[in-house]
Design a protein around this motif. Structure first.
Motif, PDB file in Angstrom:
ATOM      1  N   MET A 199      34.381  41.927  43.015  1.00 18.55           N
ATOM      2  CA  MET A 199      33.155  41.777  43.782  1.00 18.55           C
ATOM      3  C   MET A 199      32.834  40.292  43.913  1.00 18.55           C
ATOM      4  O   MET A 199      32.862  39.547  42.951  1.00 18.55           O
ATOM      5  CB  MET A 199      32.004  42.503  43.072  1.00 18.55           C
ATOM      6  CG  MET A 199      30.680  42.304  43.746  1.00 18.55           C
ATOM      7  SD  MET A 199      29.288  43.146  42.982  1.00 18.55           S
ATOM      8  CE  MET A 199      29.834  44.827  43.028  1.00 18.55           C
ATOM      9  N   LYS A 200      32.532  39.892  45.138  1.00 22.11           N
ATOM     10  CA  LYS A 200      32.203  38.492  45.410  1.00 22.11           C
ATOM     11  C   LYS A 200      30.812  38.160  44.874  1.00 22.11           C
ATOM     12  O   LYS A 200      29.839  38.860  45.140  1.00 22.11           O
ATOM     13  CB  LYS A 200      32.259  38.241  46.915  1.00 22.11           C
ATOM     14  CG  LYS A 200      32.002  36.794  47.278  1.00 22.11           C
ATOM     15  CD  LYS A 200      32.142  36.568  48.751  1.00 22.11           C
ATOM     16  CE  LYS A 200      30.781  36.671  49.366  1.00 22.11           C
ATOM     17  NZ  LYS A 200      30.690  36.254  50.737  1.00 22.11           N
TER      18      LYS A 200
ATOM     19  N   GLU B 294      27.464  40.214  48.322  1.00 23.93           N
ATOM     20  CA  GLU B 294      27.721  41.403  47.519  1.00 23.93           C
ATOM     21  C   GLU B 294      26.970  41.407  46.198  1.00 23.93           C
ATOM     22  O   GLU B 294      26.585  42.456  45.696  1.00 23.93           O
ATOM     23  CB  GLU B 294      29.222  41.537  47.251  1.00 23.93           C
ATOM     24  CG  GLU B 294      30.046  41.740  48.499  1.00 23.93           C
ATOM     25  CD  GLU B 294      31.535  41.798  48.221  1.00 23.93           C
ATOM     26  OE1 GLU B 294      31.937  41.913  47.038  1.00 23.93           O
ATOM     27  OE2 GLU B 294      32.308  41.736  49.189  1.00 23.93           O
ATOM     28  N   ASP B 295      26.817  40.238  45.596  1.00 22.87           N
ATOM     29  CA  ASP B 295      26.141  40.077  44.313  1.00 22.87           C
ATOM     30  C   ASP B 295      25.568  38.663  44.329  1.00 22.87           C
ATOM     31  O   ASP B 295      26.322  37.694  44.391  1.00 22.87           O
ATOM     32  CB  ASP B 295      27.143  40.254  43.161  1.00 22.87           C
ATOM     33  CG  ASP B 295      26.496  40.218  41.791  1.00 22.87           C
ATOM     34  OD1 ASP B 295      25.724  39.283  41.502  1.00 22.87           O
ATOM     35  OD2 ASP B 295      26.771  41.126  40.990  1.00 22.87           O
TER      36      ASP B 295
ATOM     37  N   TYR C 145      20.063  43.322  52.369  1.00 20.63           N
ATOM     38  CA  TYR C 145      21.094  43.992  51.580  1.00 20.63           C
ATOM     39  C   TYR C 145      20.435  44.810  50.469  1.00 20.63           C
ATOM     40  O   TYR C 145      20.487  44.446  49.290  1.00 20.63           O
ATOM     41  CB  TYR C 145      22.048  42.963  50.949  1.00 20.63           C
ATOM     42  CG  TYR C 145      22.727  42.061  51.943  1.00 20.63           C
ATOM     43  CD1 TYR C 145      23.895  42.461  52.582  1.00 20.63           C
ATOM     44  CD2 TYR C 145      22.209  40.800  52.246  1.00 20.63           C
ATOM     45  CE1 TYR C 145      24.532  41.636  53.491  1.00 20.63           C
ATOM     46  CE2 TYR C 145      22.837  39.971  53.157  1.00 20.63           C
ATOM     47  CZ  TYR C 145      23.995  40.394  53.772  1.00 20.63           C
ATOM     48  OH  TYR C 145      24.627  39.571  54.683  1.00 20.63           O
TER      49      TYR C 145
ATOM     50  N   ASP D 162      28.317  37.550  54.095  1.00 24.34           N
ATOM     51  CA  ASP D 162      28.869  38.732  53.435  1.00 24.34           C
ATOM     52  C   ASP D 162      28.492  38.672  51.952  1.00 24.34           C
ATOM     53  O   ASP D 162      29.289  38.265  51.115  1.00 24.34           O
ATOM     54  CB  ASP D 162      30.393  38.753  53.615  1.00 24.34           C
ATOM     55  CG  ASP D 162      31.035  39.960  52.987  1.00 24.34           C
ATOM     56  OD1 ASP D 162      30.376  41.009  52.880  1.00 24.34           O
ATOM     57  OD2 ASP D 162      32.213  39.847  52.582  1.00 24.34           O
TER      58      ASP D 162
ATOM     59  N   ILE E  90      22.581  45.749  47.155  1.00 24.80           N
ATOM     60  CA  ILE E  90      23.288  44.797  46.287  1.00 24.80           C
ATOM     61  C   ILE E  90      22.392  44.335  45.151  1.00 24.80           C
ATOM     62  O   ILE E  90      21.173  44.479  45.194  1.00 24.80           O
ATOM     63  CB  ILE E  90      23.835  43.574  47.061  1.00 24.80           C
ATOM     64  CG1 ILE E  90      22.704  42.632  47.506  1.00 24.80           C
ATOM     65  CG2 ILE E  90      24.695  44.018  48.245  1.00 24.80           C
ATOM     66  CD1 ILE E  90      23.196  41.276  48.007  1.00 24.80           C
TER      67      ILE E  90
END
Length: 167
Positions: free
Chosen positions: A1-2, A107-108, A131, A105, A134
Motif C-alpha cells: 500500500m502506497k 491510499e494511506d 477518499y 492516488d 482510506i
C-alpha cells in the motif's frame, strides 16, 4: 500500500516570521525526523505552501487576517531550511485547503504541519471527503496551532471525523 506524507505549510512565515509562534518552532525537529523516515522508506512526500500574491491585504483572507505572509517568492514563503527534499511534490495553494486532492492516488495518508486549526484540519477533512475509505492520520507531535487551545480543538474535530490522531 502506497503511503503519503503531506507536510502542510511548514514555511518560514509560520515558524519564525510574521505569523510564527514558539509552538511552531518547537515542532520543526519532529517534522524533520518524520520526513526523513518517509524518505528513507521511499514513500511519497507532498509539501503544501500557503501562497499569496502582493495584493494579499485586498483579498477576503487579507481583510480578516491583515498580516502579510507567505507572499510568493519571499523568504517567508519558502519551506523551512532542512525540510524540503528532492523528488517531493510541491503544491502552492491560495487558501486554507487544497481543493484538488482527488487528482492524487492516495491510499494511506499522514499529515503534519501548520497550523493545526486552520490548514491542517482543512486539508485533512478535504482528503477524508475525497477518499472516505482510506486511513487519514495526523501526528499531533508534528503539528502546532495558532494557540495550544485551538490546536487541541482541531485535533478533537478531526478525531470526530474519523481521522486518526497519533503522537
Amino acid at each position: 500500500m502506497k503511503k503519503t506524507l503531506v507536510v502542510v505549510d511548514m514555511q518560514n512565515d509560520f515558524i519564525d516570521g510574521s505569523l510564527g509562534t514558539k509552538e511552531a518552532g518547537a515542532i520543526v525537529e519532529n517534522v524533520k525526523k518524520k520526513i526523513a523516515a518517509y524518505q528513507e522508506a521511499g514513500d511519497e512526500i507532498i509539501f503544501t505552501r500557503d501562497t499569496h500574491e502582493s495584493d494579499y491585504l485586498e483579498t477576503n483572507e487579507g481583510r480578516h487576517l491583515p498580516v502579510e505572509h507567505c507572499i510568493r517568492g519571499t523568504e517567508g514563503w519558502e519551506i523551512a531550511e532542512g525540510l524540503a527534499v528532492p523528488g517531493a511534490i510541491y503544491i502552492d495553494k491560495p487558501c486554507f485547503g487544497y481543493m484538488d486532492w482527488g487528482k492524487y492516488d492516495l491510499e494511506d495518508v499522514e499529515l503534519v504541519g501548520l497550523c493545526t486549526d486552520i490548514c491542517v484540519v482543512s486539508n485533512a477533512l478535504i482528503i477524508k471527503a475525497c477518499y472516505p475509505e482510506i486511513r487519514v492520520q495526523v501526528d499531533a507531535s508534528c503539528c502546532a496551532g495558532v494557540t495550544p487551545e485551538s490546536h487541541a480543538a482541531a485535533l478533537t474535530t478531526m478525531k470526530m471525523c474519523q481521522i486518526e490522531i497519533c503522537d
